[in-house]
Design an enzyme around this catalytic site. Structure first.
Site, PDB file in Angstrom:
ATOM      1  N   LYS A  19       0.831  -1.215   0.000  1.00 43.18           N
ATOM      2  CA  LYS A  19       0.000   0.000   0.000  1.00 43.18           C
ATOM      3  C   LYS A  19       0.864   1.264   0.000  1.00 43.18           C
ATOM      4  O   LYS A  19       0.479   2.283  -0.572  1.00 43.18           O
ATOM      5  CB  LYS A  19      -0.995   0.000   1.170  1.00 43.18           C
ATOM      6  CG  LYS A  19      -0.365   0.048   2.525  1.00 43.18           C
ATOM      7  CD  LYS A  19      -1.412   0.287   3.611  1.00 43.18           C
ATOM      8  CE  LYS A  19      -0.864   0.192   5.017  1.00 43.18           C
ATOM      9  NZ  LYS A  19       0.389   0.876   5.313  1.00 43.18           N
ATOM     10  N   ILE A  53       4.738  -1.207 -11.292  1.00 43.68           N
ATOM     11  CA  ILE A  53       5.367   0.073 -10.926  1.00 43.68           C
ATOM     12  C   ILE A  53       4.342   1.195 -11.115  1.00 43.68           C
ATOM     13  O   ILE A  53       3.789   1.365 -12.199  1.00 43.68           O
ATOM     14  CB  ILE A  53       6.615   0.336 -11.814  1.00 43.68           C
ATOM     15  CG1 ILE A  53       7.660  -0.772 -11.604  1.00 43.68           C
ATOM     16  CG2 ILE A  53       7.228   1.693 -11.528  1.00 43.68           C
ATOM     17  CD1 ILE A  53       8.204  -0.872 -10.198  1.00 43.68           C
ATOM     18  N   HIS A  89      12.740 -10.131 -17.739  1.00 43.07           N
ATOM     19  CA  HIS A  89      11.641 -11.102 -17.799  1.00 43.07           C
ATOM     20  C   HIS A  89      12.202 -12.436 -18.273  1.00 43.07           C
ATOM     21  O   HIS A  89      12.967 -12.475 -19.243  1.00 43.07           O
ATOM     22  CB  HIS A  89      10.555 -10.587 -18.760  1.00 43.07           C
ATOM     23  CG  HIS A  89       9.361 -11.480 -18.791  1.00 43.07           C
ATOM     24  ND1 HIS A  89       8.421 -11.476 -17.777  1.00 43.07           N
ATOM     25  CD2 HIS A  89       8.981 -12.439 -19.658  1.00 43.07           C
ATOM     26  CE1 HIS A  89       7.499 -12.389 -18.051  1.00 43.07           C
ATOM     27  NE2 HIS A  89       7.820 -12.991 -19.177  1.00 43.07           N
TER      28      HIS A  89
HETATM   29  C1  GRF Z   1      13.869 -14.277 -12.371  1.00 37.95           C
HETATM   30  O1  GRF Z   1      13.663 -15.351 -13.243  1.00 37.95           O
HETATM   31  C2  GRF Z   1      13.360 -12.997 -12.964  1.00 37.95           C
HETATM   32  O2  GRF Z   1      13.452 -12.929 -14.345  1.00 37.95           O
HETATM   33  C3  GRF Z   1      11.921 -13.065 -12.609  1.00 37.95           C
HETATM   34  O3  GRF Z   1      11.886 -13.617 -11.319  1.00 37.95           O
HETATM   35  C4  GRF Z   1      13.031 -14.421 -11.114  1.00 37.95           C
HETATM   36  C5  GRF Z   1      13.677 -13.863  -9.892  1.00 37.95           C
HETATM   37  O4  GRF Z   1      14.712 -14.634  -9.438  1.00 37.95           O
HETATM   38  N1  GRF Z   1      11.255 -11.839 -12.876  1.00 37.95           N
HETATM   39  P1  GRF Z   1      15.702 -14.025  -8.346  1.00 37.95           P
HETATM   40  O5  GRF Z   1      14.871 -13.487  -7.201  1.00 37.95           O
HETATM   41  O6  GRF Z   1      16.528 -12.986  -9.005  1.00 37.95           O
HETATM   42  O7  GRF Z   1      16.510 -15.207  -7.904  1.00 37.95           O
END
Ligand code: GRF
Length: 191
Positions: free
Chosen positions: A62, A91, A107
């Site tokens: 929040k 965000i 991603h």
């Molecule tokens: C990664 O695969 C990232 O791309 C995704 O969540 C995962 C996070 O892993 N958005 P970490 O917390 O960096 O180990």
């Protein structure tokens, strides 16, 4: 005097990407990981930041909507860039506007495939298996107001074998993330 760029990492989980970034920039002459922000009080990333002597702050979901709280924190730490590393909240618009082209996300798939709301962590890799995709990979992109839709900065691909499980894919993809996220951030900051 060389100008220093201060980065805040936003992370919700274990923080292996955050750790790769902290390691890469630990002795960097111009770029510093100055702050870690998490929305999960028990996130593993907090201990990782501590190990590197980097301050971390918990901000409840929040409070992320409160521009005053977040903006004050970011300006106290003189933050120039925000790097999302497994950060699961959208965000808010005030941050997108204040940090235009200075918020970067990673991603774990080849966007636009396997992106969008709900496509995070294991969900992404399970969908890759279910779709019998031949390739997957990583996408590093600027962040805009929608999930996974900002312009793409970098992609790297990895083959998916018929026998691969979601865990196998997660493992391969994480390796790519750790290898490419830090140098890509360095390049973005130096643009
Ligand atoms: C990664 O695969 C990232 O791309 C995704 O969540 C995962 C996070 O892993 N958005 P970490 O917390 O960096 O180990």
């Amino acid at each position: 005097m060389t100008q220093q760029t201060n980065i805040a990492i936003f992370a919700s989980g274990g923080g292996s990407n955050a750790e790769a970034l902290m390691t890469y920039f630990a002795n960097h002459e111009k770029i510093k990981i100055a702050l870690v922000i998490t929305n999960v009080e028990s996130a593993g990333v907090i201990a990782k930041a501590y190990k590197f002597g980097i301050p971390s702050r918990f901000i409840a979901k929040k409070d992320f909507l409160d521009a005053e709280i977040v903006s004050t924190l970011l300006s106290d730490f003189k933050i120039n860039y925000i790097v999302l590393a497994g950060f699961l909240l959208l965000i808010p618009a005030y941050l997108i506007n204040a940090f235009e082209r200075r918020i970067v996300n990673i991603h774990p798939a080849l966007l636009p495939a396997f992106g969008g709301k709900g496509m995070y962590g294991a969900n992404v890799h399970k969908s890759v298996v279910a779709a019998k995709a031949k390739m997957t990979g990583i996408t590093i992109h600027y962040c805009n107001a929608d999930y996974d839709e900002g312009s793409i900065i970098f992609q790297a691909a990895s083959k998916v074998f018929e026998t691969d499980t979601a865990e196998d894919i997660a493992h391969k993809v994480l390796k790519l993330e750790h290898a490419y996220y830090p140098p890509t951030i360095e390049r973005v900051v130096n643009l």
